[in-house]
Design an enzyme around this catalytic site. Structure first.
Site, PDB file in Angstrom:
ATOM      1  N   GLU A  11      -6.451   8.513  13.679  1.00  0.00           N
ATOM      2  CA  GLU A  11      -6.271   7.222  12.999  1.00  0.00           C
ATOM      3  C   GLU A  11      -7.619   6.816  12.426  1.00  0.00           C
ATOM      4  O   GLU A  11      -8.191   5.803  12.799  1.00  0.00           O
ATOM      5  CB  GLU A  11      -5.723   6.157  13.957  1.00  0.00           C
ATOM      6  CG  GLU A  11      -5.244   4.913  13.213  1.00  0.00           C
ATOM      7  CD  GLU A  11      -5.003   3.713  14.092  1.00  0.00           C
ATOM      8  OE1 GLU A  11      -4.202   3.813  15.044  1.00  0.00           O
ATOM      9  OE2 GLU A  11      -5.626   2.666  13.818  1.00  0.00           O
ATOM     10  N   HIS A  13     -10.032   5.969   9.258  1.00  0.00           N
ATOM     11  CA  HIS A  13      -9.744   5.351   7.962  1.00  0.00           C
ATOM     12  C   HIS A  13     -10.868   5.484   6.949  1.00  0.00           C
ATOM     13  O   HIS A  13     -12.032   5.684   7.289  1.00  0.00           O
ATOM     14  CB  HIS A  13      -9.460   3.867   8.157  1.00  0.00           C
ATOM     15  CG  HIS A  13      -8.339   3.574   9.101  1.00  0.00           C
ATOM     16  ND1 HIS A  13      -7.051   3.972   8.867  1.00  0.00           N
ATOM     17  CD2 HIS A  13      -8.321   2.915  10.294  1.00  0.00           C
ATOM     18  CE1 HIS A  13      -6.275   3.563   9.863  1.00  0.00           C
ATOM     19  NE2 HIS A  13      -7.026   2.930  10.744  1.00  0.00           N
ATOM     20  N   HIS A 159       1.070   1.932  11.143  1.00  0.00           N
ATOM     21  CA  HIS A 159      -0.194   1.251  11.418  1.00  0.00           C
ATOM     22  C   HIS A 159      -0.050  -0.234  11.093  1.00  0.00           C
ATOM     23  O   HIS A 159       0.685  -0.588  10.187  1.00  0.00           O
ATOM     24  CB  HIS A 159      -1.287   1.887  10.533  1.00  0.00           C
ATOM     25  CG  HIS A 159      -2.657   1.404  10.817  1.00  0.00           C
ATOM     26  ND1 HIS A 159      -3.173   0.241  10.285  1.00  0.00           N
ATOM     27  CD2 HIS A 159      -3.633   1.936  11.586  1.00  0.00           C
ATOM     28  CE1 HIS A 159      -4.415   0.083  10.722  1.00  0.00           C
ATOM     29  NE2 HIS A 159      -4.721   1.092  11.515  1.00  0.00           N
ATOM     30  N   ASP A 282     -10.080   5.168  15.539  1.00  0.00           N
ATOM     31  CA  ASP A 282      -9.919   4.042  14.603  1.00  0.00           C
ATOM     32  C   ASP A 282     -11.228   3.792  13.859  1.00  0.00           C
ATOM     33  O   ASP A 282     -11.545   2.660  13.512  1.00  0.00           O
ATOM     34  CB  ASP A 282      -9.439   2.753  15.293  1.00  0.00           C
ATOM     35  CG  ASP A 282      -8.581   1.881  14.385  1.00  0.00           C
ATOM     36  OD1 ASP A 282      -8.496   2.172  13.167  1.00  0.00           O
ATOM     37  OD2 ASP A 282      -8.016   0.898  14.888  1.00  0.00           O
TER      38      ASP A 282
HETATM   39  C1  GRE Z   1      -8.105  -1.408  12.015  1.00  0.00           C
HETATM   40  O1  GRE Z   1      -7.532  -0.400  11.554  1.00  0.00           O
HETATM   41  O2  GRE Z   1      -8.424  -1.488  13.189  1.00  0.00           O
HETATM   42  C2  GRE Z   1      -8.429  -2.557  11.114  1.00  0.00           C
HETATM   43  C3  GRE Z   1      -8.031  -2.539   9.769  1.00  0.00           C
HETATM   44  C4  GRE Z   1      -8.324  -3.642   8.967  1.00  0.00           C
HETATM   45  C5  GRE Z   1      -9.007  -4.743   9.495  1.00  0.00           C
HETATM   46  C6  GRE Z   1      -9.401  -4.745  10.808  1.00  0.00           C
HETATM   47  C7  GRE Z   1      -9.104  -3.674  11.626  1.00  0.00           C
HETATM   48  O3  GRE Z   1      -7.377  -1.464   9.261  1.00  0.00           O
HETATM   49  O4  GRE Z   1      -9.480  -3.688  12.930  1.00  0.00           O
HETATM   50 ZN    ZN Z   2      -6.486   1.710  12.353  1.00  0.00          ZN
END
Ligand code: GRE
Ligand code: ZN
Length: 322
Positions: A11, A13, A159, A282
């Site tokens: 996960e 990003h 998500h 994350d």
């Molecule tokens: C996350 O994926 O944890 C996330 C986001 C956008 C804002 C805050 C956040 O994708 O924690």
């Molecule tokens: Zn995330």
């Protein structure tokens, strides 16, 4: 000393420059975070190497392509996926990809784009974020995406994104000036995404496509903990007692994204089984080091179970070639 386990995280990003320009993303709140969201090269690889992350399965951040205007969603999303494919092609041993899907237009476009990404670009599934233009993904209009995911045998990862404004206003707004994370990772994300998980089970989409594979992050958005109670309460009236918990356990996998708690993990293992749980971080919303420190030094698991959590389960579910 035993070799460090191979670590897959799924996960993880980034932000696509064209979507930044035309629609924006959530969470571009400070320059250090923005720098990392915008990087798919040296900085990311350096931070993976320093922490011991061997392989990232990349996905857009929230709300990804779920809030684009219908008339440009397909064309913009194809561009996103083509650019991500180039990144994976440049570093095939370090990066894999979850597709973005154009969900604000006809769902056939989303299903076709999923197929293109899997069969032509080598992607391993798709990630969907929050509500699609205000609508939960259990809605029948989206079922062609589930049908195609089952046919392609690739998972859909659900998500969170910023919750519906009415929910924020009714439940959280007065606390946000002091605690803005309450609208996202601290609670708002959980409320909405757990609700989606429940709706998916109740919608019948898992009966229509019983082999569809669905992923929830953040240790299943709390749902493993609530399975017994939800199941019991739904069955109480004697109607619809057709096994909420069983369906959840049959079709869902979960990841540890941003949730590095041995107690919470132990509970999830007992409730849904280790084979259904995959390590994730994350990044960059959560930095790599606390994730890999937990994975390598603090997990309360046998060596064999660690291998499953840190790479084996993801390798099998996503059919990774690394
Ligand atoms: C996350 O994926 O944890 C996330 C986001 C956008 C804002 C805050 C956040 O994708 O924690
Ligand atoms: Zn995330």
């Amino acid at each position: 000393m035993a070799a460090k386990p191979y670590i897959v995280a799924l996960e993880e990003h980034y932000h696509d420059p064209q979507i930044v320009a035309v629609a924006g993303f959530e969470g571009r709140v400070n320059p250090e975070l923005v720098k990392r969201l915008d990087d798919l090269g040296d900085l990311r690889l350096k931070e993976m190497d320093a922490a011991g992350v061997d392989y990232q399965v990349l996905s857009l951040g929230a709300p990804a392509t779920q809030r684009l205007p219908a008339d440009s969603a397909l064309q913009l999303t194809r561009g996103v996926n083509d650019r991500l494919a180039d990144v994976v092609k440049a570093h095939p041993k370090r990066f894999g990809a979850l597709a973005a899907l154009p969900t604000t237009t006809d769902a056939k476009h989303a299903a076709d784009e999923l197929e293109r990404c899997v069969t032509k670009l080598g992607f391993v599934g798709a990630m969907l974020h929050g509500l699609s233009a205000g609508v939960f993904f259990d809605d029948k209009r989206f079922w062609p995406v589930f049908e195609r995911a089952q046919a392609l045998d690739v998972p859909l990862y659900f998500h969170p994104a910023k919750p519906h404004q009415h929910v924020i206003d009714a439940y959280l707004k007065d606390y946000l000036p002091k605690h803005p994370a309450l609208a996202n990772a601290a609670w708002g994300f959980t409320i909405e995404t757990a609700t989606l998980g429940i709706r998916l089970v109740l919608s019948g989409v898992l009966d229509a496509y019983p082999r569809v594979k669905l992923i929830l992050g953040h240790l299943g958005e709390g749902l493993p903990f609530f399975l017994w109670r939800i199941n019991m309460a739904l069955s109480r009236d004697g109607k619809h007692a057709e096994g909420f918990a069983e369906k959840f356990k049959r079709n869902f996998w979960i990841t540890t994204s941003g949730f590095f708690s041995n107690n919470a993990l132990d509970f999830c293992i007992k409730e849904i089984g280790l084979d259904r749980i995959m390590f994730s971080i994350d990044y960059p919303f959560v930095p790599n080091p606390p994730g890999t420190k937990w994975a390598l030094e603090e997990l309360n698991l046998s060596a064999a179970d660690k291998e499953k959590l840190l790479n084996g389960n993801a390798r099998r579910l996503l059919k990774l070639k690394v």
